[in-house]
Motif scaffolding. Structure first.
Motif, PDB file in Angstrom:
ATOM      1  N   GLN A 197      -7.103   4.430  -5.908  1.00 41.09           N
ATOM      2  CA  GLN A 197      -8.372   4.990  -5.433  1.00 41.09           C
ATOM      3  C   GLN A 197      -8.997   5.908  -6.487  1.00 41.09           C
ATOM      4  O   GLN A 197     -10.206   5.906  -6.674  1.00 41.09           O
ATOM      5  N   ARG A 198      -8.127   6.652  -7.172  1.00 39.88           N
ATOM      6  CA  ARG A 198      -8.637   7.514  -8.242  1.00 39.88           C
ATOM      7  C   ARG A 198      -9.307   6.651  -9.317  1.00 39.88           C
ATOM      8  O   ARG A 198     -10.384   6.959  -9.801  1.00 39.88           O
ATOM      9  N   GLN A 237      -1.498   3.788  -3.910  1.00 31.93           N
ATOM     10  CA  GLN A 237      -2.855   3.726  -3.355  1.00 31.93           C
ATOM     11  C   GLN A 237      -3.719   4.875  -3.887  1.00 31.93           C
ATOM     12  O   GLN A 237      -4.889   4.683  -4.223  1.00 31.93           O
ATOM     13  N   GLU A 238      -3.117   6.045  -3.992  1.00 28.88           N
ATOM     14  CA  GLU A 238      -3.874   7.190  -4.496  1.00 28.88           C
ATOM     15  C   GLU A 238      -4.312   6.957  -5.948  1.00 28.88           C
ATOM     16  O   GLU A 238      -5.462   7.225  -6.317  1.00 28.88           O
ATOM     17  N   ALA A 239      -3.387   6.420  -6.756  1.00 26.88           N
ATOM     18  CA  ALA A 239      -3.723   6.137  -8.164  1.00 26.88           C
ATOM     19  C   ALA A 239      -4.835   5.086  -8.249  1.00 26.88           C
ATOM     20  O   ALA A 239      -5.750   5.198  -9.072  1.00 26.88           O
ATOM     21  N   PRO A 249       1.729   4.833  -0.602  1.00 21.77           N
ATOM     22  CA  PRO A 249       0.715   5.900  -0.644  1.00 21.77           C
ATOM     23  C   PRO A 249       0.430   6.424  -2.055  1.00 21.77           C
ATOM     24  O   PRO A 249      -0.726   6.695  -2.387  1.00 21.77           O
ATOM     25  N   GLU A 250       1.472   6.565  -2.882  1.00 21.03           N
ATOM     26  CA  GLU A 250       1.218   7.096  -4.239  1.00 21.03           C
ATOM     27  C   GLU A 250       0.477   6.088  -5.110  1.00 21.03           C
ATOM     28  O   GLU A 250      -0.390   6.457  -5.903  1.00 21.03           O
ATOM     29  N   ARG A 288       0.823  -1.229   0.000  1.00 16.25           N
ATOM     30  CA  ARG A 288       0.000   0.000   0.000  1.00 16.25           C
ATOM     31  C   ARG A 288       0.853   1.274   0.000  1.00 16.25           C
ATOM     32  O   ARG A 288       0.660   2.169   0.827  1.00 16.25           O
ATOM     33  N   LYS A 325       7.081   5.698 -10.156  1.00 21.00           N
ATOM     34  CA  LYS A 325       7.750   6.062  -8.905  1.00 21.00           C
ATOM     35  C   LYS A 325       9.139   5.427  -8.841  1.00 21.00           C
ATOM     36  O   LYS A 325      10.112   6.087  -8.448  1.00 21.00           O
TER      37      LYS A 325
END
Ligand code: PMP
Length: 425
Positions: free
Chosen positions: A78-79, A74-76, A71-72, A69, A316
């Motif tokens: 979730q988007r 996870q953000e992608a 964070p970056e 998980r 990343k």
């Protein structure tokens, strides 16, 4: 009693799934202990259903190069979940990932996304058979390429690579289409090609075999394989499901400066979601439907959530030069282990962020026949002691360990200490 929860869950799981699991290695078979059930994961850590924390060196067997998980990522994800889950139609997300990869890996001019490594390999070999019009495949003892029928084979007793099936349910007629050679053995290769060259569609190999220990190959051996493929008109397939995007942006092929005809990826490519792909030279990949006559399809192929996770992971890694950082951390970790393990019978093999603990051997271990006897027993003891100290290794003596960017240098130093302590007699 909270301490019994994993055991209770395993008893229930045994009622509803074969061996209580959905992939065999998860069952802790041979470890004399029921498996731990994990409830959550973050970074380098797992938390069991009992609430106990473990440093995780299994990392889901490879997909999580940034750790759980990130964070970056996870953000992608979730988007994307707020945008679409699956279309079964054209969309720009897989295009972006396909362009990203093909721009960076010259031998992957075109690719097709699938949902697992097994599918990727199975499909790549279909392309190889179609492109050459030949029936047979050569694989290597100790390499794993997923669970499709033709690849669940082991070296038979016959000469020049004849194989027999290694799983019930695989007809011998299927196994007969696969030849098996030992790794690290040019003479066996020559013999297999001499006997079967005109029938061989492809040779498939993990250029960094990492499914039966970490069996680093001599580059000359891989080059000889490529030369024999060329001479006999067979294709060379690199299965980089583990090594791809793991040992470097261009995988093991990039490290070796070799260009396979076809390549397979998985694991990191999906950032922790079910994604695989096969790719290669344009004219080979144009054999695939609807461009060409080789049929291959998938309801959830190029799933947007997996595409988003994969692209975020890879971008990343590239931005951070994560591979160089993992090399630094991996090398420091292995140096600590090598020093600390000296008095024990254990040794460590490593490349980048992959490592394997094995019994001391007189020479580098490059083939499964060179693995010292007693590996399973030695590993079981180590595994259970590590587990008791809150360090989770993959529950099998022949699986490699995975380091992620979430494993900080401090955590790695602590982990090396735990492993060294666990290896004491
Ligand atoms: N090829 C290699 C080299 C692998 O390591 C694996 C899985 N560990 C596979 C293929 C199969 O991939 P999957 O489990 O995603 O089907």
């Amino acid at each position: 009693m909270p301490a019994l929860r994993s055991e209770e869950l395993f008893q229930r799981a045994l009622q509803v799934s074969p061996g209580g699991v959905h992939s065999p290695v998860r069952s802790f078979k041979g470890m004399d202990r029921p498996p731990v059930f994990f409830a959550s994961a973050q970074g380098a850590l797992l938390e069991s259903v009992e609430g106990r924390s473990y440093i995780d060196f299994c990392q889901s067997f490879g997909p999580l190069i940034l750790g759980h998980r990130d964070p970056e990522v996870q953000e992608a994800v979730q988007r994307m979940i707020g945008t679409a889950w699956t279309f079964g139609a054209c969309e720009p997300y897989s295009l972006e990932l396909a362009e990203w990869i093909t721009a960076r890996i010259p031998w992957c001019q075109k690719l097709r996304f699938v949902s697992s490594g097994t599918e990727a390999v199975m499909s790549a070999l279909r392309v190889a058979r179609a492109a050459t019009g030949r029936p047979k495949i050569l694989k290597f003892d100790g390499c794993y390429h997923g669970h499709s029928d033709g690849l669940l084979v082991r070296a038979g007793s016959g000469l020049a690579g004849e194989a027999s099936s290694s799983s019930a349910g695989v007809p011998e007629a299927m196994a007969a289409l696969t030849l098996v050679c030992p790794l690290d053995d040019e003479a066996a290769l020559e013999a297999a090609f001499a006997s079967h060259g005109p029938e061989l569609a492809a040779a498939i190999i993990e250029p960094l075999p990492a499914n039966y220990g970490l069996l680093k190959q001599r580059p000359e051996f891989l080059r000889r394989l490529q030369a024999l493929c060329r001479r006999h008109g067979s294709l060379l397939v690199f299965d980089e499901v583990i090594s791809g995007f793991r040992v470097g942006l261009q995988g093991m092929a990039g490290k070796l400066g070799m260009q396979p005809d076809l390549v397979t990826y998985g694991k990191i490519l999906g950032g922790g979601f079910p994604v695989g792909c096969y790719g290669g030279r344009r004219e080979l990949m144009d054999q695939v439907a609807p461009a060409g006559p080789v049929y291959q399809a998938g309801t959830l192929s190029a799933n947007p959530v997996g595409m988003a996770a994969g692209l975020a992971t890879l971008k990343k890694m590239e931005a951070l030069d994560g591979w160089a950082e993992l090399e630094r951390r991996g090398s420091a970790f292995a140096a600590r282990l090598a020093l600390g393990l000296k008095p024990s019978g254990l040794r460590v093999e490593r490349l980048g962020s992959l490592f394997w603990l094995h019994g001391a051997a007189p020479a580098p271990i490059r083939a499964i026949s060179a693995i010292p006897a007693g590996q399973a027993e030695r590993f079981k003891k180590l595994f259970l002691r590590c587990l008791d100290q809150g360090l989770y290794l993959a529950p099998n003596a022949f699986e490699v360990g995975f380091i992620s960017l979430a494993h900080s240098p401090e955590l790695l130093a602590q982990s090396a200490g735990i492993i060294v302590e666990a290896a004491r007699d």
